[in-house]
Design a protein around this motif. Structure first.
Motif, PDB file in Angstrom:
ATOM      1  N   THR A 133       1.157  -1.192  -0.147  1.00  0.00           N
ATOM      2  CA  THR A 133      -0.437  -0.105   0.335  1.00  0.00           C
ATOM      3  C   THR A 133       0.837   1.806   0.880  1.00  0.00           C
ATOM      4  O   THR A 133       1.965   1.276   0.766  1.00  0.00           O
ATOM      5  N   GLN A 134       0.577   1.837  -1.040  1.00  0.00           N
ATOM      6  CA  GLN A 134       1.153   3.293  -0.883  1.00  0.00           C
ATOM      7  C   GLN A 134       0.420   3.910   0.647  1.00  0.00           C
ATOM      8  O   GLN A 134      -0.315   4.191   0.851  1.00  0.00           O
ATOM      9  N   LEU A 135       1.629   3.829   1.119  1.00  0.00           N
ATOM     10  CA  LEU A 135       1.429   4.185   2.813  1.00  0.00           C
ATOM     11  C   LEU A 135       1.331   6.709   2.737  1.00  0.00           C
ATOM     12  O   LEU A 135       0.469   7.072   3.764  1.00  0.00           O
TER      13      LEU A 135
ATOM     14  N   THR B 153      -1.704  -5.353   9.752  1.00  0.00           N
ATOM     15  CA  THR B 153      -0.282  -4.410   9.027  1.00  0.00           C
ATOM     16  C   THR B 153      -1.342  -3.547   7.699  1.00  0.00           C
ATOM     17  O   THR B 153      -1.724  -3.719   7.612  1.00  0.00           O
ATOM     18  N   VAL B 154      -0.191  -2.491   8.137  1.00  0.00           N
ATOM     19  CA  VAL B 154      -1.390  -0.833   7.151  1.00  0.00           C
ATOM     20  C   VAL B 154      -0.016  -1.519   5.411  1.00  0.00           C
ATOM     21  O   VAL B 154      -0.562  -0.838   5.268  1.00  0.00           O
TER      22      VAL B 154
ATOM     23  N   GLN C 289      -4.670  -6.862   1.070  1.00  0.00           N
ATOM     24  CA  GLN C 289      -4.716  -8.276   1.677  1.00  0.00           C
ATOM     25  C   GLN C 289      -5.202  -8.957   3.260  1.00  0.00           C
ATOM     26  O   GLN C 289      -5.267  -9.843   3.353  1.00  0.00           O
ATOM     27  N   ARG C 290      -5.170  -7.890   3.368  1.00  0.00           N
ATOM     28  CA  ARG C 290      -5.711  -7.699   4.948  1.00  0.00           C
ATOM     29  C   ARG C 290      -7.007  -8.028   5.263  1.00  0.00           C
ATOM     30  O   ARG C 290      -7.600  -8.141   4.392  1.00  0.00           O
ATOM     31  N   ASN C 291      -7.110  -9.371   6.369  1.00  0.00           N
ATOM     32  CA  ASN C 291      -7.577  -9.792   6.372  1.00  0.00           C
ATOM     33  C   ASN C 291      -8.440 -10.039   7.864  1.00  0.00           C
ATOM     34  O   ASN C 291      -8.706 -10.919   8.503  1.00  0.00           O
ATOM     35  N   ALA C 292      -7.666  -8.880   8.608  1.00  0.00           N
ATOM     36  CA  ALA C 292      -8.206  -8.708   9.892  1.00  0.00           C
ATOM     37  C   ALA C 292      -8.764  -7.127  10.052  1.00  0.00           C
ATOM     38  O   ALA C 292      -8.272  -6.670   9.271  1.00  0.00           O
TER      39      ALA C 292
ATOM     40  N   PHE D  12       5.155  -9.649   3.318  1.00  0.00           N
ATOM     41  CA  PHE D  12       4.377  -9.661   3.724  1.00  0.00           C
ATOM     42  C   PHE D  12       5.242  -9.193   5.284  1.00  0.00           C
ATOM     43  O   PHE D  12       6.427  -9.668   6.025  1.00  0.00           O
ATOM     44  N   ASP D  13       4.436  -8.239   5.401  1.00  0.00           N
ATOM     45  CA  ASP D  13       4.893  -7.982   6.783  1.00  0.00           C
ATOM     46  C   ASP D  13       3.286  -8.754   7.892  1.00  0.00           C
ATOM     47  O   ASP D  13       2.202  -8.366   7.726  1.00  0.00           O
TER      48      ASP D  13
END
Length: 275
Positions: free
Chosen positions: A29-31, A66-67, A72-75, A147-148
């Protein structure tokens, strides 16, 4: 398109690509871009699948909150609970690089826990990630690809100095063995710091309500802080860490289930251990 419109346009999404080992390629992601939650595409459009309760961590999948991988974040939520605000302050003050990823090479547990049958029973695991202390071991392939993924359980050794223990040693009620209980009254213990990871379907079952009712209640009572609560099943609540202190050296028989974490009034407690 005007300059103002192009400044707020969401970043284009790339189709997921998967390597031969079945681990997806991370999308970063572009933060410096903030995606408003009012946008229809604000939530993860291609989250890493989670099969909660599966005994194989490769099938269960990692919990990603994470950000760096918003699509793809699943939480739901963020790591560190209410303390995540201080990460935001550090980034705003220019003291922390928003792209910083911690080095997890030295985060392996100092002793083994599990695996146990309870880890594959959703009715016994609903408020912790049973693989949260094994991120580098069981999700190393994801980490290697960029992956973070953060641990949610830290297992280490510690010394505890309790006034009650010192008094018991001084009065002869406890006899130091020099291994677990020191002559000074200090106790050598093993410690686990646990970040809450809620599995909402099971949380709803335990509270005797529907999952829809639970999601609506969390959404309303947090003033809409978590719009994703309407769709994702894994929730990082804002409560602080819990700490478990284990007063034995033989720790291989610990059965880590969240049924032991039923002390809502305190974050510090001892876990009885059966060997």
């Amino acid at each position: 398109m005007s300059a103002a419109a192009s400044a707020i346009a969401p970043p284009s999404k790339k189709p997921r690509t998967t390597a031969d080992d079945s681990i997806p390629v991370p999308e970063f992601t572009q933060l410096d871009y903030v995606n408003l939650t009012s946008h229809s595409d604000a939530f993860g459009v291609d989250p890493i699948p989670i099969s909660w309760g599966h005994p194989d961590p490769a099938v269960r999948g990692p919990v990603i909150c994470t950000v760096r991988h918003s699509s793809q974040r699943n939480a739901i939520g963020a790591h560190s609970g209410s303390y995540c605000i201080y990460t935001g302050l550090a980034v705003a003050a220019g003291k922390l690089n928003p792209d910083y990823v911690p080095n997890l090479k030295l985060t392996s547990p100092v002793f083994n826990i599990g695996p146990h049958k309870s880890w594959s029973d959703p009715k016994k695991i609903s408020s912790i990630d049973p693989f949260g202390h094994l991120v580098t071991e069981v999700f190393g392939g994801y980490l290697d690809k960029g992956f973070d993924i953060r641990p949610t359980i830290a297992v280490t050794k510690a010394h505890i100095d309790l006034p009650e223990t010192r008094e018991a040693v001084a009065k002869g009620r406890l006899v130091p063995d020099g291994k677990i209980l020191m002559p000074s009254g200090q106790s050598v213990v093993s410690k686990a710091a646990i970040e809450p990871v809620w599995y909402l379907p099971e949380i709803a079952r335990r509270f005797g309500c529907t999952e829809t009712t639970l999601r609506q209640s969390i959404f309303r009572m947090t003033n809409g802080m978590y719009p994703e609560v309407r769709q994702d099943s894994i929730f990082f609540s804002t409560q602080s860490f819990s700490f478990i202190f284990l007063c034995r050296n033989s720790l291989y028989s610990i059965t880590m289930t969240d049924s032991s974490l039923r002390v809502p009034t305190s974050r510090f407690f001892f876990l009885p251990l059966v060997v």
